[in-house]
Scaffold this motif. Sequence first.
Motif, PDB file in Angstrom:
ATOM      1  N   ILE A  56      82.231   8.972  -1.427  1.00 18.41           N
ATOM      2  CA  ILE A  56      83.269   8.953  -2.469  1.00 18.41           C
ATOM      3  C   ILE A  56      83.430   7.530  -2.979  1.00 18.41           C
ATOM      4  O   ILE A  56      83.496   6.585  -2.190  1.00 18.41           O
ATOM      5  CB  ILE A  56      84.621   9.433  -1.902  1.00 18.41           C
ATOM      6  CG1 ILE A  56      84.492  10.850  -1.335  1.00 18.41           C
ATOM      7  CG2 ILE A  56      85.722   9.366  -2.961  1.00 18.41           C
ATOM      8  CD1 ILE A  56      85.583  11.214  -0.368  1.00 18.41           C
ATOM      9  N   LYS A  87      80.538  11.425  -4.927  1.00 13.98           N
ATOM     10  CA  LYS A  87      81.620  11.867  -5.812  1.00 13.98           C
ATOM     11  C   LYS A  87      82.346  10.626  -6.323  1.00 13.98           C
ATOM     12  O   LYS A  87      82.836   9.831  -5.525  1.00 13.98           O
ATOM     13  CB  LYS A  87      82.577  12.782  -5.050  1.00 13.98           C
ATOM     14  CG  LYS A  87      83.719  13.301  -5.897  1.00 13.98           C
ATOM     15  CD  LYS A  87      84.598  14.238  -5.098  1.00 13.98           C
ATOM     16  CE  LYS A  87      85.683  14.831  -5.937  1.00 13.98           C
ATOM     17  NZ  LYS A  87      85.376  16.144  -6.448  1.00 13.98           N
ATOM     18  N   THR A 109      83.931  13.745 -12.715  1.00 14.03           N
ATOM     19  CA  THR A 109      84.663  15.007 -12.816  1.00 14.03           C
ATOM     20  C   THR A 109      86.160  14.857 -12.563  1.00 14.03           C
ATOM     21  O   THR A 109      86.940  15.703 -12.964  1.00 14.03           O
ATOM     22  CB  THR A 109      84.101  16.050 -11.824  1.00 14.03           C
ATOM     23  OG1 THR A 109      84.142  15.496 -10.513  1.00 14.03           O
ATOM     24  CG2 THR A 109      82.677  16.444 -12.182  1.00 14.03           C
TER      25      THR A 109
END
Length: 127
Positions: A56, A87, A109
């Motif tokens: 992340i 991510k 996203t």
Amino acid sequence: MKNVLLVDDDAVFNFLSKKVVERLGVATDIHTALNGREALDLFNSYYQGAMTLPDIILLDLNMPVMDGFSFLEAFNRLEVAGKERVKIVVVTSSHDPRDMERTKKLGVTDYLTKPLQQKKLQEVLEV
């Protein structure tokens, strides 16, 4: 457990974000970078086997040296095995819909606005 990279030029924000991530209990390692260039340098450490690729990335947009947009563009050009599993969550003070749209086009996203809230981060990380 995840490896987390905080990318923000505000050391206080990095400290507070680190505490939020620690409270969630999802991270084994938390690294920080004060701009996109430092974050890319950490990826060079990954190439050399000195650190594990982050799962992340919490990324600010407005930073000196290399901003979040430039980092995203450079990140997208990187040829790193496993990069597609990283991510990237934008965490910024910008509420500008153009920034949101631009980050979406760059593959982000999730877009959170500061201050980072534990509940919002938890929802994004699905923990």
